[in-house]
Design a protein around this motif. Sequence first.
Motif, PDB file in Angstrom:
ATOM      1  N   SER A   1       0.841  -1.198   0.000  1.00  0.00           N
ATOM      2  CA  SER A   1       0.000   0.000   0.000  1.00  0.00           C
ATOM      3  C   SER A   1       0.873   1.244   0.000  1.00  0.00           C
ATOM      4  O   SER A   1       2.070   1.190   0.293  1.00  0.00           O
ATOM      5  CB  SER A   1      -0.922  -0.007   1.225  1.00  0.00           C
ATOM      6  OG  SER A   1      -0.173  -0.155   2.426  1.00  0.00           O
TER       7      SER A   1
ATOM      8  N   ARG B   1      -3.154   1.090  -3.431  1.00  0.00           N
ATOM      9  CA  ARG B   1      -2.750  -0.281  -3.135  1.00  0.00           C
ATOM     10  C   ARG B   1      -2.052  -0.866  -4.351  1.00  0.00           C
ATOM     11  O   ARG B   1      -2.454  -0.593  -5.483  1.00  0.00           O
ATOM     12  CB  ARG B   1      -3.971  -1.139  -2.776  1.00  0.00           C
ATOM     13  CG  ARG B   1      -4.682  -0.663  -1.522  1.00  0.00           C
ATOM     14  CD  ARG B   1      -5.898  -1.508  -1.204  1.00  0.00           C
ATOM     15  NE  ARG B   1      -6.596  -0.985  -0.018  1.00  0.00           N
ATOM     16  CZ  ARG B   1      -7.704  -1.507   0.486  1.00  0.00           C
ATOM     17  NH1 ARG B   1      -8.253  -2.573  -0.099  1.00  0.00           N
ATOM     18  NH2 ARG B   1      -8.269  -0.981   1.560  1.00  0.00           N
TER      19      ARG B   1
ATOM     20  N   HIS C   1       4.623  -0.633   3.200  1.00  0.00           N
ATOM     21  CA  HIS C   1       3.767   0.534   2.968  1.00  0.00           C
ATOM     22  C   HIS C   1       4.651   1.731   2.658  1.00  0.00           C
ATOM     23  O   HIS C   1       5.604   2.017   3.382  1.00  0.00           O
ATOM     24  CB  HIS C   1       2.916   0.852   4.199  1.00  0.00           C
ATOM     25  CG  HIS C   1       2.107   2.111   4.050  1.00  0.00           C
ATOM     26  ND1 HIS C   1       0.879   2.133   3.427  1.00  0.00           N
ATOM     27  CD2 HIS C   1       2.364   3.403   4.429  1.00  0.00           C
ATOM     28  CE1 HIS C   1       0.402   3.377   3.440  1.00  0.00           C
ATOM     29  NE2 HIS C   1       1.286   4.165   4.038  1.00  0.00           N
TER      30      HIS C   1
ATOM     31  N   TYR D   1       5.043   5.447   2.858  1.00  0.00           N
ATOM     32  CA  TYR D   1       4.448   6.477   3.705  1.00  0.00           C
ATOM     33  C   TYR D   1       4.441   7.836   3.007  1.00  0.00           C
ATOM     34  O   TYR D   1       5.406   8.233   2.347  1.00  0.00           O
ATOM     35  CB  TYR D   1       5.231   6.573   5.014  1.00  0.00           C
ATOM     36  CG  TYR D   1       4.584   7.442   6.059  1.00  0.00           C
ATOM     37  CD1 TYR D   1       3.528   6.970   6.825  1.00  0.00           C
ATOM     38  CD2 TYR D   1       5.021   8.752   6.268  1.00  0.00           C
ATOM     39  CE1 TYR D   1       2.929   7.774   7.791  1.00  0.00           C
ATOM     40  CE2 TYR D   1       4.434   9.562   7.222  1.00  0.00           C
ATOM     41  CZ  TYR D   1       3.383   9.057   7.979  1.00  0.00           C
ATOM     42  OH  TYR D   1       2.783   9.854   8.923  1.00  0.00           O
TER      43      TYR D   1
ATOM     44  N   GLN E   1      -3.684   6.301   6.512  1.00  0.00           N
ATOM     45  CA  GLN E   1      -2.660   5.435   5.925  1.00  0.00           C
ATOM     46  C   GLN E   1      -2.618   4.085   6.638  1.00  0.00           C
ATOM     47  O   GLN E   1      -2.489   3.032   6.001  1.00  0.00           O
ATOM     48  CB  GLN E   1      -1.299   6.112   5.982  1.00  0.00           C
ATOM     49  CG  GLN E   1      -1.221   7.386   5.160  1.00  0.00           C
ATOM     50  CD  GLN E   1       0.203   7.825   4.921  1.00  0.00           C
ATOM     51  OE1 GLN E   1       0.987   7.136   4.272  1.00  0.00           O
ATOM     52  NE2 GLN E   1       0.560   8.990   5.452  1.00  0.00           N
TER      53      GLN E   1
ATOM     54  N   ASN F   1      -5.457   2.000   5.490  1.00  0.00           N
ATOM     55  CA  ASN F   1      -5.176   1.454   4.166  1.00  0.00           C
ATOM     56  C   ASN F   1      -4.318   0.195   4.277  1.00  0.00           C
ATOM     57  O   ASN F   1      -4.588  -0.828   3.631  1.00  0.00           O
ATOM     58  CB  ASN F   1      -4.465   2.505   3.316  1.00  0.00           C
ATOM     59  CG  ASN F   1      -4.285   2.076   1.868  1.00  0.00           C
ATOM     60  OD1 ASN F   1      -4.999   1.203   1.366  1.00  0.00           O
ATOM     61  ND2 ASN F   1      -3.341   2.695   1.188  1.00  0.00           N
ATOM     62  N   PHE F   2      -3.289   0.262   5.117  1.00  0.00           N
ATOM     63  CA  PHE F   2      -2.392  -0.893   5.281  1.00  0.00           C
ATOM     64  C   PHE F   2      -3.106  -2.079   5.920  1.00  0.00           C
ATOM     65  O   PHE F   2      -3.019  -3.208   5.424  1.00  0.00           O
ATOM     66  CB  PHE F   2      -1.177  -0.495   6.121  1.00  0.00           C
ATOM     67  CG  PHE F   2      -0.192  -1.615   6.326  1.00  0.00           C
ATOM     68  CD1 PHE F   2       0.800  -1.849   5.389  1.00  0.00           C
ATOM     69  CD2 PHE F   2      -0.256  -2.432   7.447  1.00  0.00           C
ATOM     70  CE1 PHE F   2       1.712  -2.888   5.566  1.00  0.00           C
ATOM     71  CE2 PHE F   2       0.647  -3.464   7.637  1.00  0.00           C
ATOM     72  CZ  PHE F   2       1.634  -3.692   6.692  1.00  0.00           C
TER      73      PHE F   2
ATOM     74  N   VAL G   1       7.705   0.180   6.747  1.00  0.00           N
ATOM     75  CA  VAL G   1       7.219   1.468   6.245  1.00  0.00           C
ATOM     76  C   VAL G   1       8.367   2.146   5.516  1.00  0.00           C
ATOM     77  O   VAL G   1       9.455   2.332   6.070  1.00  0.00           O
ATOM     78  CB  VAL G   1       6.656   2.365   7.369  1.00  0.00           C
ATOM     79  CG1 VAL G   1       7.670   2.563   8.491  1.00  0.00           C
ATOM     80  CG2 VAL G   1       6.242   3.721   6.807  1.00  0.00           C
TER      81      VAL G   1
END
Length: 232
Positions: free
Chosen positions: A74, A80, A102, A104, A113, A116-117, A132
């Motif tokens: 993501s 995504r 992810h 960031y 955020q 989303n993850f 991250v």
Amino acid sequence: MARKRSSRTYLRLFAALLLVALIGGGWAWWDMHHWLPDRARFPVQGVEIGAADGEIDWHTVKGIGADFAYVDASASAFARDPRFVRNFAQARAAGLQAGAVHRYDPCQPADRQAANFVTTVPRDKALLPPVVELDMLADECPVKVGDAMVESELMTFLNQVETHTGKPVILKISQQFEARYAIANRIDRNLWLVRDRFQPDYAGRPWTLWTANSRLANEIADDGLRWVVVQP
């Protein structure tokens, strides 16, 4: 006549030096794109994979020596990776340990955020610690975001993701992000650093993961693989 001979000699010498430079440059390019860290020194090695790498033959990835795979999952508050589910499942089916990354975005709220993850990545104790990626700067945000806010929001994100996964997050910090925010020594998490060929030292403390070759030439991905090693 002597001047003409001298001129021809200089031209031949220049052509020879140019040829040597071209051969040397070509060899350096080939060597860099095919270079792998010594397995005796770094016994655990793997890859980072995302949609930009295209269709992946995961059994071939395993065959060239990857022990694990971090899969791009993501980014920011809503994006995504469209291949995440397939890559993730196929990496595990090929026998690789797998984890999720992810990317960031300091311009977006941390809780969005994190949401989303956690809705992208399943809760599974067998997964590697989440990562991250910290590379984007807040300098171009539509609404001004100060340095203190970047760190505060990042901590909010880490806390929510760690609650979901049950494992501490690994900070994948780029050199430009560290130069801007000096975050490595302010947040106590394992580090993932990036530098082709030579071990990175820009974080001011030891790393746990290292992208040692960001474009490893191989038969799997046309633009090369991001090859990662673990600190023994």
